[in-house]
Design a protein around this motif. Structure first.
Motif, PDB file in Angstrom:
ATOM      1  N   ALA A 108       3.682 -67.563 -75.688  1.00 30.48           N
ATOM      2  CA  ALA A 108       2.952 -66.999 -76.721  1.00 30.48           C
ATOM      3  C   ALA A 108       3.163 -65.587 -77.146  1.00 30.48           C
ATOM      4  CB  ALA A 108       1.308 -66.759 -76.182  1.00 30.48           C
ATOM      5  N   SER A 109       2.901 -65.008 -78.185  1.00 27.49           N
ATOM      6  CA  SER A 109       3.220 -63.680 -78.831  1.00 27.49           C
ATOM      7  C   SER A 109       2.575 -62.751 -77.884  1.00 27.49           C
ATOM      8  CB  SER A 109       2.808 -63.583 -80.180  1.00 27.49           C
ATOM      9  OG  SER A 109       1.321 -63.413 -80.146  1.00 27.49           O
ATOM     10  N   LEU A 110       3.140 -61.565 -77.860  1.00 29.47           N
ATOM     11  CA  LEU A 110       2.780 -60.167 -77.225  1.00 29.47           C
ATOM     12  C   LEU A 110       1.415 -59.831 -77.911  1.00 29.47           C
ATOM     13  CD1 LEU A 110       3.344 -57.935 -75.354  1.00 29.47           C
ATOM     14  CD2 LEU A 110       4.241 -56.622 -77.317  1.00 29.47           C
ATOM     15  N   GLN A 111       1.035 -60.037 -79.122  1.00 33.28           N
ATOM     16  CA  GLN A 111      -0.258 -59.842 -79.476  1.00 33.28           C
ATOM     17  C   GLN A 111      -1.400 -60.872 -78.859  1.00 33.28           C
ATOM     18  OE1 GLN A 111      -0.724 -60.361 -83.646  1.00 33.28           O
ATOM     19  NE2 GLN A 111      -2.468 -59.236 -83.823  1.00 33.28           N
ATOM     20  N   GLN A 112      -1.024 -62.198 -78.523  1.00 26.62           N
ATOM     21  CA  GLN A 112      -1.798 -62.930 -78.069  1.00 26.62           C
ATOM     22  C   GLN A 112      -2.022 -62.607 -76.365  1.00 26.62           C
ATOM     23  OE1 GLN A 112       0.396 -66.315 -79.330  1.00 26.62           O
ATOM     24  NE2 GLN A 112      -1.523 -67.505 -80.050  1.00 26.62           N
ATOM     25  N   TRP A 113      -0.839 -62.144 -75.875  1.00 26.23           N
ATOM     26  CA  TRP A 113      -0.977 -61.723 -74.403  1.00 26.23           C
ATOM     27  C   TRP A 113      -1.938 -60.702 -74.272  1.00 26.23           C
ATOM     28  CZ3 TRP A 113      -0.489 -65.592 -71.536  1.00 26.23           C
ATOM     29  CH2 TRP A 113       0.492 -66.538 -71.491  1.00 26.23           C
ATOM     30  N   MET A 114      -1.993 -59.579 -75.130  1.00 29.15           N
ATOM     31  CA  MET A 114      -2.708 -58.524 -75.037  1.00 29.15           C
ATOM     32  C   MET A 114      -4.029 -58.757 -75.238  1.00 29.15           C
ATOM     33  SD  MET A 114      -0.113 -55.830 -77.026  1.00 29.15           S
ATOM     34  CE  MET A 114      -1.302 -54.259 -76.849  1.00 29.15           C
ATOM     35  N   ASP A 115      -4.428 -59.838 -76.231  1.00 34.07           N
ATOM     36  CA  ASP A 115      -5.760 -60.279 -76.524  1.00 34.07           C
ATOM     37  C   ASP A 115      -6.638 -59.277 -76.738  1.00 34.07           C
ATOM     38  OD1 ASP A 115      -7.426 -62.413 -76.431  1.00 34.07           O
ATOM     39  OD2 ASP A 115      -8.167 -62.249 -74.414  1.00 34.07           O
ATOM     40  N   GLY A 116      -6.331 -58.331 -77.838  1.00 34.52           N
ATOM     41  CA  GLY A 116      -7.299 -57.421 -78.187  1.00 34.52           C
ATOM     42  C   GLY A 116      -7.784 -56.321 -77.417  1.00 34.52           C
ATOM     43  N   ARG A 117      -7.007 -56.028 -76.287  1.00 31.12           N
ATOM     44  CA  ARG A 117      -7.566 -55.113 -75.470  1.00 31.12           C
ATOM     45  C   ARG A 117      -6.351 -53.883 -75.405  1.00 31.12           C
ATOM     46  NH1 ARG A 117      -7.738 -59.923 -72.415  1.00 31.12           N
ATOM     47  NH2 ARG A 117     -10.013 -60.787 -72.346  1.00 31.12           N
ATOM     48  N   PRO A 118      -7.127 -52.704 -74.931  1.00 34.67           N
ATOM     49  CA  PRO A 118      -5.746 -51.908 -74.353  1.00 34.67           C
ATOM     50  C   PRO A 118      -5.337 -52.510 -73.273  1.00 34.67           C
ATOM     51  CG  PRO A 118      -8.210 -51.108 -73.790  1.00 34.67           C
ATOM     52  CD  PRO A 118      -8.345 -52.125 -74.766  1.00 34.67           C
ATOM     53  N   THR A 119      -3.831 -52.013 -73.151  1.00 32.50           N
ATOM     54  CA  THR A 119      -2.933 -52.913 -72.313  1.00 32.50           C
ATOM     55  C   THR A 119      -2.186 -52.067 -71.502  1.00 32.50           C
ATOM     56  OG1 THR A 119      -2.831 -54.490 -73.835  1.00 32.50           O
ATOM     57  CG2 THR A 119      -1.029 -54.301 -72.392  1.00 32.50           C
ATOM     58  N   LEU A 120      -2.231 -52.437 -70.231  1.00 34.78           N
ATOM     59  CA  LEU A 120      -1.277 -51.776 -69.142  1.00 34.78           C
ATOM     60  C   LEU A 120       0.081 -52.487 -68.989  1.00 34.78           C
ATOM     61  CD1 LEU A 120      -3.696 -51.163 -66.299  1.00 34.78           C
ATOM     62  CD2 LEU A 120      -2.902 -49.682 -68.150  1.00 34.78           C
ATOM     63  N   LEU A 121       1.074 -51.913 -69.469  1.00 35.05           N
ATOM     64  CA  LEU A 121       2.590 -52.695 -69.662  1.00 35.05           C
ATOM     65  C   LEU A 121       3.538 -51.902 -68.651  1.00 35.05           C
ATOM     66  CD1 LEU A 121       4.365 -54.532 -71.213  1.00 35.05           C
ATOM     67  CD2 LEU A 121       4.598 -52.931 -72.897  1.00 35.05           C
ATOM     68  N   MET A 122       4.087 -52.786 -67.911  1.00 32.27           N
ATOM     69  CA  MET A 122       4.987 -52.593 -66.712  1.00 32.27           C
ATOM     70  C   MET A 122       6.269 -53.399 -67.135  1.00 32.27           C
ATOM     71  SD  MET A 122       4.904 -52.119 -62.748  1.00 32.27           S
ATOM     72  CE  MET A 122       3.911 -50.449 -62.814  1.00 32.27           C
ATOM     73  N   LEU A 123       7.513 -52.827 -66.920  1.00 33.15           N
ATOM     74  CA  LEU A 123       8.650 -53.699 -67.060  1.00 33.15           C
ATOM     75  C   LEU A 123       9.348 -53.587 -65.860  1.00 33.15           C
ATOM     76  CD1 LEU A 123       7.731 -53.592 -70.186  1.00 33.15           C
ATOM     77  CD2 LEU A 123      10.331 -53.496 -70.632  1.00 33.15           C
ATOM     78  N   GLY A 124      10.203 -54.410 -65.283  1.00 37.97           N
ATOM     79  CA  GLY A 124      10.896 -54.492 -64.036  1.00 37.97           C
ATOM     80  C   GLY A 124      11.538 -55.952 -64.084  1.00 37.97           C
ATOM     81  N   TYR A 125      12.120 -56.599 -62.799  1.00 39.33           N
ATOM     82  CA  TYR A 125      12.499 -57.601 -62.716  1.00 39.33           C
ATOM     83  C   TYR A 125      12.083 -58.268 -61.433  1.00 39.33           C
ATOM     84  CZ  TYR A 125      16.912 -56.031 -60.345  1.00 39.33           C
ATOM     85  OH  TYR A 125      17.756 -55.382 -59.550  1.00 39.33           O
ATOM     86  N   PHE A 126      12.151 -59.563 -61.197  1.00 37.99           N
ATOM     87  CA  PHE A 126      11.416 -60.074 -59.966  1.00 37.99           C
ATOM     88  C   PHE A 126      12.191 -60.136 -58.527  1.00 37.99           C
ATOM     89  CE2 PHE A 126       9.655 -63.234 -63.139  1.00 37.99           C
ATOM     90  CZ  PHE A 126       8.625 -62.545 -63.338  1.00 37.99           C
ATOM     91  N   ARG A 127      13.661 -59.807 -58.720  1.00 37.46           N
ATOM     92  CA  ARG A 127      14.487 -59.749 -57.642  1.00 37.46           C
ATOM     93  C   ARG A 127      14.725 -58.331 -57.254  1.00 37.46           C
ATOM     94  NH1 ARG A 127      19.167 -60.879 -58.793  1.00 37.46           N
ATOM     95  NH2 ARG A 127      18.977 -60.667 -60.987  1.00 37.46           N
ATOM     96  N   CYS A 128      14.030 -57.339 -58.057  1.00 38.30           N
ATOM     97  CA  CYS A 128      14.210 -55.926 -57.800  1.00 38.30           C
ATOM     98  C   CYS A 128      14.257 -55.483 -56.105  1.00 38.30           C
ATOM     99  CB  CYS A 128      13.521 -55.182 -58.575  1.00 38.30           C
ATOM    100  SG  CYS A 128      13.707 -53.232 -58.318  1.00 38.30           S
ATOM    101  N   PRO A 129      15.114 -55.082 -55.581  1.00 39.69           N
ATOM    102  CA  PRO A 129      15.198 -54.592 -54.160  1.00 39.69           C
ATOM    103  C   PRO A 129      14.736 -53.222 -54.193  1.00 39.69           C
ATOM    104  CG  PRO A 129      17.433 -54.394 -55.034  1.00 39.69           C
ATOM    105  CD  PRO A 129      16.693 -54.970 -56.153  1.00 39.69           C
ATOM    106  N   ASN A 130      14.535 -52.632 -55.048  1.00 38.29           N
ATOM    107  CA  ASN A 130      14.050 -50.755 -54.884  1.00 38.29           C
ATOM    108  C   ASN A 130      12.633 -50.673 -55.292  1.00 38.29           C
ATOM    109  OD1 ASN A 130      16.879 -50.525 -54.012  1.00 38.29           O
ATOM    110  ND2 ASN A 130      17.548 -50.823 -55.975  1.00 38.29           N
ATOM    111  N   LEU A 131      12.586 -50.318 -56.892  1.00 36.06           N
ATOM    112  CA  LEU A 131      11.432 -49.617 -57.283  1.00 36.06           C
ATOM    113  C   LEU A 131      10.275 -50.778 -57.534  1.00 36.06           C
ATOM    114  CD1 LEU A 131      13.116 -47.150 -59.758  1.00 36.06           C
ATOM    115  CD2 LEU A 131      11.878 -46.727 -57.414  1.00 36.06           C
TER     116      LEU A 131
END
Length: 264
Positions: free
Chosen positions: A57-80
C-alpha cells in the motif's frame, strides 16, 4: 619468562593483529550518516511499501489519517536498531498512546533486500521487547530502493551501505509526522522520554489529541529542533500568566457590572 609475562605478550600480539586487520571507518562517516532536519517537509505519500503480511500500500494508506511515528533502520542491524526499537516501544507503552488508534507507528527498512517474512520476524521481536506497546498494531514495512530513497530524502535521513561489512551506516532517531504527511518534529537518539513522545504526537495532531494537561504543558514548553526535546520556555510561561491575569480582570469586571454594590 613467567606465565604472566607470556600471557601479556600474547594479548598485546592479538591487539596489534586486530588493529592491523580491522578496516578503517569509511571517510566522512558523520557527514554521510546523519539526520538533516527538514521541519515542514512533505512526505512521499504515493511511495509504496509492503508489510509483514505481504500487503502492499502507499505511505498515505499506512499512515491512515493519523499523526505518525516514523523510524527507519534495517532488520539485520547489529548496532542501533534493536536499541532504538526497544526505546520506542518503552516510550509508547509509558505514554498511554494507542498505536492504530491515536497514532500510526511505522518502522521502514532501508535495505531493499529485506522481505515481508523478515518484517514479520522483526515485529514478533518488538512485541517480545515490550508487550504493552501493542507492536501488533505497528506497520513494519519493506520496499524498493526508489520508495526507500524518496522517504529517506524527504526526512533528511542520510545513510549508506558499507560493502566491506555488509552493513548500513545510518543515524538514529524518530520522525513525528502530521496526518497529512508533513514532518512536524524529530526526536534524536535511541531513548525517548515518554512525555516528550506524547507531547510530540499531540502537537502533530494539531491538538485534536491529548488532555487539558497536555495542552497546558505544550503552552509552557517549546520544541527545540537542535536537541529534539521539549524545554520549558520563560516567554510562554509569562504569556500564560499574562493571559490568566487578563481573564481574572475580565471576570472581576463582569462581576462588578452585575453587582454594582459588591466590593472587589
Amino acid at each position: 619468562m613467567s606465565r604472566l609475562s607470556r600471557a601479556l605478550l600474547l594479548l598485546l600480539a592479538c591487539w596489534l593483529c586486530a588493529a592491523e586487520t580491522a578496516p578503517p571507518p569509511p571517510p566522512h562517516l558523520t557527514a554521510r550518516a546523519d539526520f538533516q532536519q527538514k521541519l515542514g517537509a512533505a512526505l512521499p505519500m504515493a511511495a509504496t511499501f509492503t508489510d509483514a503480511s505481504g500487503k502492499t500500500a502507499s505511505l498515505q494508506q499506512w499512515m491512515d489519517g493519523r499523526p505518525t511515528l516514523l523510524m527507519l533502520g534495517y532488520f539485520r542491524c547489529p548496532n542501533l536498531c534493536d536499541v532504538a526499537e526497544q526505546g520506542l516501544a518503552h516510550a509508547i507503552a509509558q505514554s498511554r498512546l494507542r498505536p492504530g488508534s491515536d497514532v500510526s507507528v511505522l518502522f521502514v527498512s532501508i535495505d531493499p533486500r529485506d522481505t515481508p517474512a523478515a518484517a514479520a520476524s522483526k515485529q514478533r521481536m518488538i512485541a517480545n521487547m515490550q508487550g504493552d506497546a501493542d507492536a501488533a498494531a505497528w506497520h513494519v514495512l519493506v520496499g524498493g530502493k526508489a520508495s526507500i530513497d524518496a522517504l529517506a530524502g524527504a526526512i533528511g535521513y542520510h545513510y549508506f551501505y558499507d560493502a566491506r561489512l555488509d552493513q548500513y551506516a545510518h543515524p538514529a532517531g524518530l520522525v513525528i509526522a502530521t496526518a497529512d504527511g508533513r514532518v512536524n518534529q524529530y526526536l534524536m537518539g535511541v531513548n525517548y522520554v515518554p512525555q516528550s513522545l506524547r507531547l510530540a504526537v499531540v502537537a502533530a495532531s494539531h491538538h485534536t489529541l491529548g488532555s487539558m494537561v497536555d495542552q497546558l504543558v505544550l503552552l509552557c514548553c517549546g520544541y527545540d529542533p537542535a536537541t529534539g526535546r521539549y524545554t520549558v520556555t520563560i516567554t510562554r510561561i509569562m504569556q500564560g500568566l499574562g493571559i490568566g491575569f487578563v481573564v481574572l480582570l475580565l471576570g472581576m469586571f463582569m462581576l462588578l457590572r452585575r453587582h454594582p454594590g459588591a466590593s472587589p
